[in-house]
Design an enzyme around this catalytic site. Structure first.
Site, PDB file in Angstrom:
ATOM      1  N   GLY A  47       0.778  -1.244   0.000  1.00 49.82           N
ATOM      2  CA  GLY A  47       0.000   0.000   0.000  1.00 49.82           C
ATOM      3  C   GLY A  47       0.807   1.290   0.000  1.00 49.82           C
ATOM      4  CD  GLU A  99       2.456   1.025   8.136  1.00 45.82           C
ATOM      5  OE1 GLU A  99       1.769   0.688   7.153  1.00 45.82           O
ATOM      6  OE2 GLU A  99       2.738   0.251   9.063  1.00 45.82           O
ATOM      7  CG  ASP A 100      -1.196   1.777   3.424  1.00 45.98           C
ATOM      8  OD1 ASP A 100      -0.898   1.561   4.622  1.00 45.98           O
ATOM      9  OD2 ASP A 100      -1.728   0.908   2.708  1.00 45.98           O
ATOM     10  CG  ASP A 103      -7.424   0.691  10.799  1.00 45.13           C
ATOM     11  OD1 ASP A 103      -8.136   1.657  11.098  1.00 45.13           O
ATOM     12  OD2 ASP A 103      -7.896  -0.445  10.609  1.00 45.13           O
ATOM     13  CG  PHE A 152     -12.554   0.097   3.359  1.00 39.50           C
ATOM     14  CD1 PHE A 152     -11.578  -0.637   4.020  1.00 39.50           C
ATOM     15  CD2 PHE A 152     -12.639   0.006   1.980  1.00 39.50           C
ATOM     16  CE1 PHE A 152     -10.691  -1.435   3.312  1.00 39.50           C
ATOM     17  CE2 PHE A 152     -11.765  -0.793   1.261  1.00 39.50           C
ATOM     18  CZ  PHE A 152     -10.795  -1.519   1.932  1.00 39.50           C
ATOM     19  CB  VAL A 153      -9.759   5.255   2.679  1.00 39.53           C
ATOM     20  CG1 VAL A 153     -10.552   6.175   3.581  1.00 39.53           C
ATOM     21  CG2 VAL A 153      -8.546   4.713   3.422  1.00 39.53           C
ATOM     22  CG  ASP A 159      -5.682  -3.524  -1.817  1.00 39.31           C
ATOM     23  OD1 ASP A 159      -5.394  -3.173  -0.648  1.00 39.31           O
ATOM     24  OD2 ASP A 159      -5.843  -4.711  -2.137  1.00 39.31           O
ATOM     25  NE  ARG A 165      -2.262  -2.903  -4.137  1.00 40.77           N
ATOM     26  CZ  ARG A 165      -2.293  -3.170  -2.838  1.00 40.77           C
ATOM     27  NH1 ARG A 165      -2.215  -2.186  -1.962  1.00 40.77           N
ATOM     28  NH2 ARG A 165      -2.412  -4.410  -2.408  1.00 40.77           N
TER      29      ARG A 165
HETATM   30  P1  5GP Z   1      -3.270  -1.733  11.116  1.00 38.99           P
HETATM   31  O1  5GP Z   1      -2.300  -2.811  11.458  1.00 38.99           O
HETATM   32  O2  5GP Z   1      -2.836  -0.358  11.564  1.00 38.99           O
HETATM   33  O3  5GP Z   1      -4.666  -2.061  11.610  1.00 38.99           O
HETATM   34  O4  5GP Z   1      -3.482  -1.767   9.570  1.00 38.99           O
HETATM   35  C1  5GP Z   1      -2.564  -1.384   8.693  1.00 38.99           C
HETATM   36  C2  5GP Z   1      -2.870  -1.866   7.299  1.00 38.99           C
HETATM   37  O5  5GP Z   1      -4.238  -2.262   7.083  1.00 38.99           O
HETATM   38  C3  5GP Z   1      -2.639  -0.712   6.372  1.00 38.99           C
HETATM   39  O6  5GP Z   1      -1.278  -0.604   6.043  1.00 38.99           O
HETATM   40  C4  5GP Z   1      -3.539  -1.048   5.210  1.00 38.99           C
HETATM   41  O7  5GP Z   1      -2.846  -1.878   4.308  1.00 38.99           O
HETATM   42  C5  5GP Z   1      -4.700  -1.817   5.828  1.00 38.99           C
HETATM   43  N1  5GP Z   1      -5.840  -0.903   6.025  1.00 38.99           N
HETATM   44  C6  5GP Z   1      -6.264  -0.361   7.178  1.00 38.99           C
HETATM   45  N2  5GP Z   1      -7.328   0.448   6.975  1.00 38.99           N
HETATM   46  C7  5GP Z   1      -7.575   0.428   5.647  1.00 38.99           C
HETATM   47  C8  5GP Z   1      -8.543   1.071   4.790  1.00 38.99           C
HETATM   48  O8  5GP Z   1      -9.418   1.866   5.207  1.00 38.99           O
HETATM   49  N3  5GP Z   1      -8.471   0.789   3.464  1.00 38.99           N
HETATM   50  C9  5GP Z   1      -7.559  -0.064   2.942  1.00 38.99           C
HETATM   51  N4  5GP Z   1      -7.591  -0.257   1.624  1.00 38.99           N
HETATM   52  N5  5GP Z   1      -6.633  -0.690   3.712  1.00 38.99           N
HETATM   53  C10 5GP Z   1      -6.630  -0.441   5.042  1.00 38.99           C
END
Ligand code: 5GP
Length: 198
Positions: A47, A99-100, A103, A152-153, A159, A165
């Site tokens: 991402g 990071e993208d 979350d 959700f984005v 993606d 993407r």
């Molecule tokens: P975390 O470990 O912080 O919960 O999640 C990180 C990863 O989950 C991000 O790097 C991303 O790839 C995916 N992710 C979390 N939220 C979203 C979202 O709203 N949309 C998408 N496409 N991926 C997400």
């Protein structure tokens, strides 16, 4: 009525291409100001790729690039696992995880722990998007782009099942519509003048 079943609900644009560009420029300037001796940017596959590629092109200090990949955290799976490790040795160097979106914070916390064991001079975190409302573990974010709410984005690296993407924008998408049809937004994003990719 047949006439009302036409287009899917429009996704809501959270960041336009111009807003992404200014966010990238700000973060690149902040990192360039902090790391005069250079820095290793570590992209989290897949991402962060567009974001990282844009960042490095406007940074004004020496930058090395490497990538890591991890299993996505899913509730019940217990933990995050490393799928692809760094090729570079970061001992004694300043490293930034790119990071993208942060979350729950579980992925970033895991990566930071992994990197800190390798004796770098410092480890920092840069993210395009920050969804603090969903945080499960505390994560210190050193270079933060935009805050997003609980939606959700997709777009600009993010993606849904491999799609979207390459959008030049970030938009909030309806997860129920995507669950029914992962391609539901393809005509909207890739065929409509409102969402031109420039
Ligand atoms: P975390 O470990 O912080 O919960 O999640 C990180 C990863 O989950 C991000 O790097 C991303 O790839 C995916 N992710 C979390 N939220 C979203 C979202 O709203 N949309 C998408 N496409 N991926 C997400």
């Amino acid at each position: 009525m047949a006439s009302q079943e036409a287009a899917p609900r429009q996704p809501r644009v959270l960041l336009t291409a111009a807003e992404i560009d200014s966010t990238v420029a700000r973060l690149a300037a902040e990192m360039s100001a902090r790391y005069h001796d250079g820095v290793v940017l570590i992209g989290v596959l897949r991402g962060s790729v567009p974001f990282l590629a844009d960042l490095v092109r406007v940074m004004t200090v020496p930058v090395s690039v490497d990538f890591m990949a991890i299993t996505p955290y899913t509730p019940g799976s217990g933990r995050v696992r490393l799928l692809k490790d760094l090729d570079l040795d970061i001992a004694g160097r300043d490293a930034v995880i790119v990071e993208d979106i942060v979350d729950t914070g579980l992925s970033t916390a895991f990566l930071r722990r992994e990197l800190e064991r390798r004796n770098p001079r410092s480890v920092a975190v840069c993210t395009l998007l920050d969804r603090r409302i969903r945080r499960v573990v505390p994560v210190e974010i050193d270079f933060a782009g935009a805050e997003v709410a609980d939606a959700f984005v997709v777009g600009y690296g993010l993606d849904h099942e491999g799609r979207y993407r390459n959008l030049r924008l970030v938009a909030a998408a309806d997860v129920e519509l995507l669950a029914d049809d992962p391609d539901v937004y393809v005509p909207v994003f890739y065929g409509s003048p409102e969402f031109e990719l420039e």
